[in-house]
Design a protein around this motif. Structure first.
Motif, PDB file in Angstrom:
ATOM      1  N   ILE A  51       0.849  -1.212   0.000  1.00  0.00           N
ATOM      2  CA  ILE A  51       0.000   0.000   0.000  1.00  0.00           C
ATOM      3  C   ILE A  51       0.874   1.248   0.000  1.00  0.00           C
ATOM      4  O   ILE A  51       0.600   2.219  -0.718  1.00  0.00           O
ATOM      5  CB  ILE A  51      -0.954  -0.010   1.221  1.00  0.00           C
ATOM      6  CG1 ILE A  51      -1.906  -1.201   1.138  1.00  0.00           C
ATOM      7  CG2 ILE A  51      -1.738   1.302   1.287  1.00  0.00           C
ATOM      8  CD1 ILE A  51      -2.747  -1.424   2.391  1.00  0.00           C
ATOM      9  N   ILE A  52       1.945   1.214   0.779  1.00  0.00           N
ATOM     10  CA  ILE A  52       2.838   2.388   0.847  1.00  0.00           C
ATOM     11  C   ILE A  52       3.400   2.695  -0.530  1.00  0.00           C
ATOM     12  O   ILE A  52       3.470   3.849  -0.953  1.00  0.00           O
ATOM     13  CB  ILE A  52       3.959   2.131   1.886  1.00  0.00           C
ATOM     14  CG1 ILE A  52       3.367   2.138   3.295  1.00  0.00           C
ATOM     15  CG2 ILE A  52       5.080   3.162   1.756  1.00  0.00           C
ATOM     16  CD1 ILE A  52       4.271   1.567   4.372  1.00  0.00           C
ATOM     17  N   ARG A  53       3.763   1.657  -1.248  1.00  0.00           N
ATOM     18  CA  ARG A  53       4.311   1.852  -2.596  1.00  0.00           C
ATOM     19  C   ARG A  53       3.278   2.543  -3.500  1.00  0.00           C
ATOM     20  O   ARG A  53       3.602   3.465  -4.245  1.00  0.00           O
ATOM     21  CB  ARG A  53       4.704   0.470  -3.133  1.00  0.00           C
ATOM     22  CG  ARG A  53       5.191   0.449  -4.517  1.00  0.00           C
ATOM     23  CD  ARG A  53       6.701   0.611  -4.550  1.00  0.00           C
ATOM     24  NE  ARG A  53       7.115   0.716  -5.925  1.00  0.00           N
ATOM     25  CZ  ARG A  53       8.012  -0.057  -6.500  1.00  0.00           C
ATOM     26  NH1 ARG A  53       8.626  -0.985  -5.808  1.00  0.00           N
ATOM     27  NH2 ARG A  53       8.334   0.113  -7.754  1.00  0.00           N
ATOM     28  N   LEU A 177      -1.681   6.144   5.227  1.00  0.00           N
ATOM     29  CA  LEU A 177      -2.467   4.960   4.828  1.00  0.00           C
ATOM     30  C   LEU A 177      -3.937   5.095   5.178  1.00  0.00           C
ATOM     31  O   LEU A 177      -4.800   4.695   4.399  1.00  0.00           O
ATOM     32  CB  LEU A 177      -1.932   3.684   5.491  1.00  0.00           C
ATOM     33  CG  LEU A 177      -0.701   3.056   4.853  1.00  0.00           C
ATOM     34  CD1 LEU A 177       0.560   3.660   5.401  1.00  0.00           C
ATOM     35  CD2 LEU A 177      -0.679   1.551   5.046  1.00  0.00           C
ATOM     36  N   ILE A 178      -4.217   5.592   6.395  1.00  0.00           N
ATOM     37  CA  ILE A 178      -5.610   5.687   6.834  1.00  0.00           C
ATOM     38  C   ILE A 178      -5.812   7.041   7.518  1.00  0.00           C
ATOM     39  O   ILE A 178      -4.986   7.468   8.334  1.00  0.00           O
ATOM     40  CB  ILE A 178      -5.986   4.563   7.832  1.00  0.00           C
ATOM     41  CG1 ILE A 178      -5.771   3.183   7.191  1.00  0.00           C
ATOM     42  CG2 ILE A 178      -7.429   4.707   8.291  1.00  0.00           C
ATOM     43  CD1 ILE A 178      -6.148   2.006   8.096  1.00  0.00           C
ATOM     44  N   SER A 179      -6.928   7.693   7.178  1.00  0.00           N
ATOM     45  CA  SER A 179      -7.271   8.973   7.816  1.00  0.00           C
ATOM     46  C   SER A 179      -8.591   8.846   8.554  1.00  0.00           C
ATOM     47  O   SER A 179      -9.484   8.097   8.129  1.00  0.00           O
ATOM     48  CB  SER A 179      -7.487  10.071   6.771  1.00  0.00           C
ATOM     49  OG  SER A 179      -6.341  10.300   6.022  1.00  0.00           O
ATOM     50  N   ILE A 197      -2.451  12.752   0.430  1.00  0.00           N
ATOM     51  CA  ILE A 197      -2.703  11.512  -0.304  1.00  0.00           C
ATOM     52  C   ILE A 197      -2.999  10.456   0.746  1.00  0.00           C
ATOM     53  O   ILE A 197      -2.126  10.117   1.558  1.00  0.00           O
ATOM     54  CB  ILE A 197      -1.459  11.057  -1.111  1.00  0.00           C
ATOM     55  CG1 ILE A 197      -0.825  12.211  -1.879  1.00  0.00           C
ATOM     56  CG2 ILE A 197      -1.804   9.880  -2.011  1.00  0.00           C
ATOM     57  CD1 ILE A 197      -1.657  12.808  -2.956  1.00  0.00           C
ATOM     58  N   THR A 198      -4.220   9.960   0.761  1.00  0.00           N
ATOM     59  CA  THR A 198      -4.578   8.962   1.767  1.00  0.00           C
ATOM     60  C   THR A 198      -5.128   7.717   1.079  1.00  0.00           C
ATOM     61  O   THR A 198      -5.812   7.809   0.054  1.00  0.00           O
ATOM     62  CB  THR A 198      -5.576   9.562   2.792  1.00  0.00           C
ATOM     63  OG1 THR A 198      -5.756   8.638   3.866  1.00  0.00           O
ATOM     64  CG2 THR A 198      -6.920   9.892   2.194  1.00  0.00           C
TER      65      THR A 198
END
Ligand code: URA
Length: 225
Positions: A51-53, A177-179, A197-198
């Protein structure tokens, strides 16, 4: 390409500076793995890295390019574009460090800064404990890295510190990753020019300021479980 249609908020209520990853079934499957409390550390590392990528690649889409003409091995001239400006990553310790490798994978020899922010026990406000940045950070686009945007307190403090180092607000891209919706709204009201960017916008926060449904403590899951 980024999407403006996250799962838990209607697009109209989303601040214009917020971009989510396309909410595909594959992405949801990745999130389902990392949210699962029974997922072991090895899988948590592997799938959170995936996901980070994706998030880093999306962040790079927001950097400016300039026209660039090159010649191909077939002798043709090709009118393309080239990246403009230098970048650096800044991770909010400690969880943000987990995102550095993903940035290094796509940006060779990228400069990385670090910032440590913790709650001040007297004031209950986020307090800067340590920072180290490339000396020319004011001339760079900054990708700010922190996996969980909960209340937004640490991220807002980090932006304040970056701006004190003369980084213009509109040159900062905050990747997570998550907000939580409340953290996102507070953050975007204070810093409307920072692009966020989430990967996913969740339901909210619990009484301990954990994101729900969330994935628990990202740092614990990544480094300890
Ligand atoms: N930090 C975490 O690791 N998890 C949350 O849910 C909120 C902040």
């Amino acid at each position: 390409m980024s999407s403006k249609v996250p799962t838990s908020q209607g697009p109209s209520s989303l601040p214009p500076s917020v971009f989510t990853l396309p909410q595909t079934a594959q992405l949801e499957a990745l999130y389902t793995i990392i949210r699962d409390k029974n997922t072991r550390r090895g899988d948590f590392l592997f799938y959170s890295d995936r996901i980070i990528r994706l998030l880093v690649e999306e962040g790079l889409n927001h950097l400016p390019v300039v026209p660039k003409t090159i010649e191909t091995p077939t002798g043709c001239s090709y009118e393309g574009v080239g990246f403009e400006g230098k970048i650096c990553g800044v991770s909010i310790l400690r969880a943000g460090e987990a995102m550095e490798a993903g940035l290094r994978e796509v940006c060779r020899s990228v400069r990385i800064g670090k910032i440590l922010i913790q709650r001040d026990e007297e004031t209950a406000q986020p307090k800067l404990f340590y920072s180290k940045f490339p000396p020319d950070i004011a001339q760079r686009y900054v990708l700010l890295l922190d996996p969980m945007l909960a209340t937004g307190g640490s991220a807002m403090k980090a932006i304040e510190v970056l701006m004190e180092h003369s980084v213009p607000e509109d040159r900062i891209i905050f990747i997570n990753l998550i907000s939580s919706p409340e953290g996102l709204n507070t953050f975007c009201k204070k810093y409307p020019l920072v692009r966020v960017i989430t990967g996913w916008i969740d339901q909210g926060l619990n009484e301990k300021a954990y994101i729900i449904p969330g994935l628990g403590d990202f740092g614990e899951r990544r480094y300890c479980s």
